[in-house]
Design a protein around this motif. Structure first.
Motif, PDB file in Angstrom:
ATOM      1  N   ASN A  68       0.684  -1.208   0.022  1.00  8.72           N
ATOM      2  CA  ASN A  68       0.056  -0.048   0.077  1.00  8.72           C
ATOM      3  C   ASN A  68       0.932   1.290  -0.165  1.00  8.72           C
ATOM      4  O   ASN A  68       2.180   1.350   0.299  1.00  8.72           O
ATOM      5  N   ARG A  69       0.199   2.425  -0.316  1.00  8.69           N
ATOM      6  CA  ARG A  69       0.778   3.729  -0.284  1.00  8.69           C
ATOM      7  C   ARG A  69       1.773   4.124   0.801  1.00  8.69           C
ATOM      8  O   ARG A  69       2.853   4.518   0.866  1.00  8.69           O
ATOM      9  N   ASN A  70       1.068   3.591   2.205  1.00  8.13           N
ATOM     10  CA  ASN A  70       1.930   3.894   3.486  1.00  8.13           C
ATOM     11  C   ASN A  70       3.030   3.108   3.450  1.00  8.13           C
ATOM     12  O   ASN A  70       3.934   3.800   4.260  1.00  8.13           O
ATOM     13  N   SER A  71       3.355   1.833   2.884  1.00  9.57           N
ATOM     14  CA  SER A  71       4.516   1.164   2.979  1.00  9.57           C
ATOM     15  C   SER A  71       5.509   2.100   2.232  1.00  9.57           C
ATOM     16  O   SER A  71       6.634   2.193   2.677  1.00  9.57           O
ATOM     17  N   PHE A  72       5.101   2.447   1.204  1.00 13.22           N
ATOM     18  CA  PHE A  72       6.068   3.451   0.390  1.00 13.22           C
ATOM     19  C   PHE A  72       6.508   4.701   1.064  1.00 13.22           C
ATOM     20  O   PHE A  72       7.589   4.992   1.419  1.00 13.22           O
ATOM     21  N   TYR A  73       5.574   5.536   1.729  1.00 12.99           N
ATOM     22  CA  TYR A  73       5.880   6.713   2.204  1.00 12.99           C
ATOM     23  C   TYR A  73       6.548   6.507   3.784  1.00 12.99           C
ATOM     24  O   TYR A  73       7.032   7.364   4.280  1.00 12.99           O
ATOM     25  N   TYR A  74       6.403   5.113   4.159  1.00 17.30           N
ATOM     26  CA  TYR A  74       7.209   4.866   5.397  1.00 17.30           C
ATOM     27  C   TYR A  74       8.645   4.976   5.179  1.00 17.30           C
ATOM     28  O   TYR A  74       9.514   5.431   6.214  1.00 17.30           O
ATOM     29  N   HIS A  75       9.037   4.298   4.045  1.00 10.62           N
ATOM     30  CA  HIS A  75      10.502   4.480   3.451  1.00 10.62           C
ATOM     31  C   HIS A  75      11.084   5.552   2.683  1.00 10.62           C
ATOM     32  O   HIS A  75      12.137   6.036   2.994  1.00 10.62           O
ATOM     33  N   PHE A  76      10.136   6.263   2.026  1.00  9.35           N
ATOM     34  CA  PHE A  76      10.620   7.418   1.122  1.00  9.35           C
ATOM     35  C   PHE A  76       9.598   8.504   1.271  1.00  9.35           C
ATOM     36  O   PHE A  76       8.456   8.280   1.180  1.00  9.35           O
ATOM     37  N   GLN A  77      10.156   9.720   1.481  1.00 11.41           N
ATOM     38  CA  GLN A  77       9.133  11.054   1.436  1.00 11.41           C
ATOM     39  C   GLN A  77       8.482  11.123   0.059  1.00 11.41           C
ATOM     40  O   GLN A  77       7.323  11.573   0.076  1.00 11.41           O
ATOM     41  N   ASP A  78       9.112  10.770  -0.835  1.00  4.02           N
ATOM     42  CA  ASP A  78       8.534  10.956  -2.305  1.00  4.02           C
ATOM     43  C   ASP A  78       9.460  10.171  -3.328  1.00  4.02           C
ATOM     44  O   ASP A  78      10.451   9.791  -2.904  1.00  4.02           O
ATOM     45  N   LEU A  79       9.091  10.611  -4.538  1.00  2.00           N
ATOM     46  CA  LEU A  79       9.975   9.793  -5.781  1.00  2.00           C
ATOM     47  C   LEU A  79      11.088  10.557  -5.952  1.00  2.00           C
ATOM     48  O   LEU A  79      12.260   9.688  -5.937  1.00  2.00           O
ATOM     49  N   PRO A  80      11.322  11.857  -5.741  1.00  2.00           N
ATOM     50  CA  PRO A  80      12.643  12.322  -5.824  1.00  2.00           C
ATOM     51  C   PRO A  80      13.615  11.748  -4.564  1.00  2.00           C
ATOM     52  O   PRO A  80      14.948  11.623  -4.918  1.00  2.00           O
ATOM     53  N   ALA A  81      13.082  11.654  -3.291  1.00  2.00           N
ATOM     54  CA  ALA A  81      13.954  11.019  -2.247  1.00  2.00           C
ATOM     55  C   ALA A  81      14.250   9.440  -2.684  1.00  2.00           C
ATOM     56  O   ALA A  81      15.428   9.211  -2.334  1.00  2.00           O
TER      57      ALA A  81
END
Length: 217
Positions: A68-81
């Protein structure tokens, strides 16, 4: 069997309140998080091989990963990060592969081969991100290779500090300049033989002219 399922079976077997359980639980969570982060990076690189960066979203990545999206944002702030960390990873990995540098030409061949194998992904990033970010890691990698080669070719005491700085400056400007120009022109493989020839000439002649002393090897 999935890593998470194995972890749960072990926990149930050990028991609810066992202190060993708590240690395994923490370790399992760490392994799962590391696996997820690696999966995000690998999926993003694979998508970069298929399409431009502007056509990739967080939604695409999490869908391919099955998270899910929360898993992505747990590791990275955004695509540039994510991009920034990937470039840092690649720079560090190349540096680790060459703890010492005996041959500048062999290193050049290996790096070019690696870059060509990932050409589509690299060009998609290069054309979309802030060039200062891209160049920062190119500078870091080039500086490492130049310093490593210089330390091998000119052991301590064989040249003065001023001469060493001259050699480093010559090779650093050459390597960084040619790499960035190659990227700007689309990483054409037809340009590689010419680039290699320039490096061969410089490795044979420029150090002596910059330092006033022949290399030890």
């Amino acid at each position: 069997m999935p890593l998470g399922a194995i972890h749960n079976i072990i926990i149930l077997y050990i028991g609810q309140n066992n202190p060993v359980r708590r240690r395994i639980s923490r370790k399992g969570a760490h392994l799962t998080a590391s696996f997820t982060k690696r999966a995000i990076k690998d999926t993003f690189v694979r998508l970069l091989e298929e399409r431009p960066l502007t056509d990739i979203s967080v939604k695409d990545i999490v869908k391919e990963c099955g998270i899910n999206r929360n898993s992505f944002y747990y590791h990275f702030q955004d695509l540039p990060a994510l991009i920034d960390e990937l470039m840092a990873d690649e720079a560090d990995e190349v540096i680790r592969r060459y703890a010492s540098l005996d041959s500048f030409i062999e290193c050049f061949d290996d790096i070019i081969g690696f870059l060509v194998s990932k050409r589509r992904a690299i060009m998609h990033v290069y054309r979309a991100v802030d060039r200062a970010t891209f160049e920062r890691y190119a500078m870091k990698t080039c500086k490492y290779f130049v310093r490593s080669y210089t330390d091998t070719a000119y052991p301590a005491g064989s040249i003065t500090d001023d001469q060493r700085r001259s050699v480093i400056s010559v090779f650093y400007c050459l390597l960084l300049g040619m790499m960035l120009e190659w990227l700007e022109n689309g990483m054409k493989e037809t340009s590689v033989p010419h680039m290699r020839k320039v490096f061969e000439i410089c490795v044979k002649t420029l150090p002596e002219r910059a330092s006033g002393a022949p290399p030890a090897n």
